[in-house]
Scaffold this motif. Structure first.
Motif, short mmCIF file in Angstrom:
data_model
loop_
_atom_site.label_atom_id
_atom_site.label_comp_id
_atom_site.label_asym_id
_atom_site.label_seq_id
_atom_site.Cartn_x
_atom_site.Cartn_y
_atom_site.Cartn_z
N ARG A 162 0.85 -1.19 0.00
CA ARG A 162 0.00 0.00 0.00
C ARG A 162 0.90 1.25 0.00
O ARG A 162 2.06 1.19 0.43
CB ARG A 162 -0.90 -0.01 1.24
N PRO A 163 0.37 2.38 -0.46
CA PRO A 163 1.19 3.60 -0.54
C PRO A 163 1.91 3.97 0.75
O PRO A 163 3.05 4.44 0.71
CB PRO A 163 0.16 4.67 -0.93
N ARG A 164 1.28 3.76 1.91
CA ARG A 164 1.91 4.16 3.16
C ARG A 164 3.16 3.34 3.47
O ARG A 164 3.98 3.74 4.30
CB ARG A 164 0.91 4.05 4.31
N ALA A 165 3.32 2.19 2.82
CA ALA A 165 4.48 1.34 3.06
C ALA A 165 5.63 1.64 2.09
O ALA A 165 6.69 1.03 2.18
CB ALA A 165 4.09 -0.13 2.94
N LEU A 166 5.42 2.59 1.18
CA LEU A 166 6.43 2.91 0.17
C LEU A 166 7.25 4.13 0.58
O LEU A 166 6.74 5.03 1.26
CB LEU A 166 5.75 3.21 -1.18
N SER A 167 8.50 4.15 0.16
CA SER A 167 9.32 5.35 0.34
C SER A 167 8.86 6.41 -0.65
O SER A 167 8.07 6.15 -1.57
CB SER A 167 10.80 5.03 0.08
N LEU A 218 2.38 14.69 -17.98
CA LEU A 218 2.50 15.94 -17.24
C LEU A 218 3.02 15.64 -15.84
O LEU A 218 2.47 14.79 -15.13
CB LEU A 218 1.13 16.64 -17.15
N LEU A 219 4.06 16.35 -15.43
CA LEU A 219 4.65 16.18 -14.11
C LEU A 219 4.56 17.50 -13.36
O LEU A 219 5.13 18.52 -13.77
CB LEU A 219 6.12 15.76 -14.23
N ASP A 220 3.85 17.49 -12.24
CA ASP A 220 3.65 18.70 -11.44
C ASP A 220 4.56 18.67 -10.22
O ASP A 220 4.29 17.95 -9.26
CB ASP A 220 2.18 18.78 -11.00
N GLU A 221 5.66 19.44 -10.27
CA GLU A 221 6.62 19.51 -9.15
C GLU A 221 6.93 18.10 -8.64
O GLU A 221 6.69 17.79 -7.46
CB GLU A 221 6.05 20.37 -8.02
N PRO A 222 7.47 17.22 -9.47
CA PRO A 222 7.57 15.80 -9.10
C PRO A 222 8.48 15.50 -7.93
O PRO A 222 8.38 14.42 -7.35
CB PRO A 222 8.10 15.15 -10.38
N LEU A 223 9.37 16.42 -7.55
CA LEU A 223 10.29 16.16 -6.44
C LEU A 223 9.98 16.98 -5.20
O LEU A 223 10.67 16.87 -4.19
CB LEU A 223 11.74 16.43 -6.88
N HIS A 277 17.33 14.99 1.41
CA HIS A 277 18.26 13.87 1.29
C HIS A 277 17.85 12.91 0.17
O HIS A 277 18.70 12.27 -0.44
CB HIS A 277 18.33 13.11 2.63
N ALA A 278 16.54 12.82 -0.09
CA ALA A 278 16.06 11.89 -1.11
C ALA A 278 16.05 12.51 -2.51
O ALA A 278 16.08 11.79 -3.51
CB ALA A 278 14.65 11.42 -0.76
N ARG A 279 16.05 13.82 -2.59
CA ARG A 279 15.84 14.49 -3.88
C ARG A 279 16.91 14.12 -4.90
O ARG A 279 16.59 13.86 -6.07
CB ARG A 279 15.81 16.01 -3.70
N ALA A 280 18.17 14.12 -4.50
CA ALA A 280 19.26 13.90 -5.47
C ALA A 280 19.16 12.52 -6.10
O ALA A 280 19.25 12.38 -7.32
CB ALA A 280 20.61 14.09 -4.80
N SER A 281 18.96 11.48 -5.27
CA SER A 281 18.91 10.13 -5.82
C SER A 281 17.65 9.92 -6.65
O SER A 281 17.69 9.29 -7.72
CB SER A 281 18.97 9.10 -4.69
N ARG A 302 15.96 12.25 -8.21
CA ARG A 302 16.11 13.06 -9.43
C ARG A 302 16.88 12.28 -10.49
O ARG A 302 16.51 12.24 -11.67
CB ARG A 302 16.82 14.38 -9.12
N SER A 303 17.97 11.65 -10.07
CA SER A 303 18.78 10.86 -10.99
C SER A 303 17.98 9.68 -11.54
O SER A 303 18.02 9.36 -12.73
CB SER A 303 20.04 10.37 -10.28
N GLU A 304 17.23 9.04 -10.66
CA GLU A 304 16.40 7.90 -11.04
C GLU A 304 15.33 8.33 -12.04
O GLU A 304 15.10 7.66 -13.06
CB GLU A 304 15.76 7.34 -9.78
N LEU A 305 14.69 9.46 -11.77
CA LEU A 305 13.63 9.96 -12.64
C LEU A 305 14.20 10.33 -14.01
O LEU A 305 13.56 10.10 -15.05
CB LEU A 305 12.95 11.17 -12.00
N ARG A 306 15.40 10.87 -14.03
CA ARG A 306 16.03 11.24 -15.31
C ARG A 306 16.17 10.02 -16.21
O ARG A 306 15.89 10.07 -17.41
CB ARG A 306 17.39 11.89 -15.06
N HIS A 307 16.60 8.90 -15.64
CA HIS A 307 16.77 7.69 -16.43
C HIS A 307 15.42 7.12 -16.88
O HIS A 307 15.30 6.62 -18.01
CB HIS A 307 17.54 6.64 -15.64
N LEU A 308 14.40 7.21 -16.03
CA LEU A 308 13.08 6.73 -16.41
C LEU A 308 12.50 7.55 -17.56
O LEU A 308 11.94 7.01 -18.52
CB LEU A 308 12.14 6.77 -15.21
#
Length: 368
Positions: free
Chosen positions: A145-150, A171-176, A182-186, A188-194
């Motif tokens: 469930r969503p609450r169990a996800l990072s 359409l991506l609305d302020e996705p980060l 601390h999570a944004r950098a990793s 962001r990199s992951e989203l770039r590849h996707l």
């Protein structure tokens, strides 16, 4: 500068790549505010829309999604005019700032929701969802469930849900924005590849210049409902055309008229005209820009070295990364970045008069 007020979506005038992507002119009236902006994106291209609060970014996104009516203009996706198509029938996927996952559904059924709404059977929808979760590296979280996800996992589920409807436009609305620092950098990199693997056009709305520079192939800058600059991230960063963009990329920016190796500028509305020296000859209306790190500060007038020199007053001092940013006011207001050691050695403080110098070779000049 992008031409304003022109409907660029007309028939056969669109480049071949855009006929399969997005070509739109968005004119929206909201009280006293009017958005009037062209937007385009080729298949597989990520276009970031940047702008200050109130510039029209969210209005543009809502208009593309069909959640905001156009007063004029139109929206063409893959060669089809979808201007009057209801939001739920548009070939558009959207990832909201807070993801808006359904808390009572697991990841698999969150992703299957869109295909089910489009008429797909339960087995077909869940098979499509499972394939997308596998693609996102989330197969083992299908029953979570969503609450169990990072935060990063929730974002990938939201992205998979948007892609499950097989959109022509994402359409991506302020996705980060919902992630901690601390999570944004990793993520962001992951989203770039996707995003690099997608074949649909993508429009990303953000207030963060780093998100735009890392994720986008092209940047469109909105101010007061109008496009004020457009181009690849590197070009926007190197050649800002408004004070807002210059602040985003960390440059001192002025507009003036060049005559040889001199540029006459009016650096502020109430400031006296000033002159900037260049290392090359230029003529006509230009922008001049230089980074705060290029500014040297002196307690006493220096001899000879810098060709640009101004007597200014310190209006503020703040820590800026491993540097100290000094705000200077006067006939040529600017920002200077110096080391903490230099600040201590010079004994600088608010209200103090200093000399600010910039070498001509550090000044960038380009047509206005």
């Amino acid at each position: 500068m992008t031409e304003q007020g022109t409907d660029r979506t007309g028939g056969g005038d669109a480049p071949a790549g855009l006929k399969a992507g997005l070509e739109a002119r968005l004119a929206v009236d909201r009280g006293a505010f009017r958005l009037d902006a062209p937007l385009r994106a080729r298949p597989g291209e990520v276009v970031a829309v940047l702008g200050p609060n109130g510039s029209g970014k969210s209005t543009a996104l809502r208009a593309l999604a069909g959640l905001e009516s156009l007063a004029a203009g139109r929206i063409v996706l893959g060669g089809d005019d979808v201007t009057t198509v209801p939001a739920e029938l548009r070939p558009v996927g959207m990832v909201f700032q807070d993801y808006l996952l359904f808390g009572h559904l697991d990841a698999l059924d969150n992703v299957a929701f869109g295909p089910r709404c489009q008429g797909a059977g339960r087995a077909e929808a869940r098979a499509r969802a499972a394939g997308l979760l596998e693609r996102m590296g989330l197969a083992e979280h299908a029953k979570a469930r969503p609450r169990a996800l990072s935060g990063g996992q929730a974002q990938r589920v939201a992205l998979a849900r948007a892609l499950a409807v097989r959109p022509r436009l994402l359409l991506l609305d302020e996705p980060l924005a919902a992630l901690d620092v601390h999570a944004r950098a990793s993520v962001r990199s992951e989203l770039r590849h996707l995003l690099a693997d997608l074949d649909c056009a993508t429009v990303l709305v953000t207030h963060d210049p780093l998100d735009a520079m890392v994720l986008a192939d092209r940047i469109t800058v909105l101010e007061s409902g109008r496009v004020v600059q457009e181009g690849p991230p590197g070009d926007v960063a190197q050649h800002p055309r408004t004070g807002y963009v210059a602040r985003l990329v960390g440059l001192n920016l002025y507009r003036g008229r060049a005559r040889g190796t001199r540029v006459d500028v009016a650096p502020a509305p109430d400031a006296a005209p000033a002159e900037v020296s260049l290392s090359q000859h230029r003529h006509g209306d230009v922008f001049v820009a230089f980074p705060p790190r290029a500014v040297a500060l002196y307690r006493e007038r220096p001899d000879g070295t810098p060709r640009n020199l101004w007597r200014l007053r310190i209006d503020g001092v703040e820590r800026f990364g491993d540097q100290v940013r000094v705000h200077l006011e006067g006939d040529f207001p600017l920002l200077a970045d110096i080391t903490p050691d230099a600040l201590a050695e010079l004994g600088l403080a608010d209200g103090m008069d200093v000399w600010a110098g910039v070498k001509a070779t550090e000044v960038r000049c380009y047509p206005a």
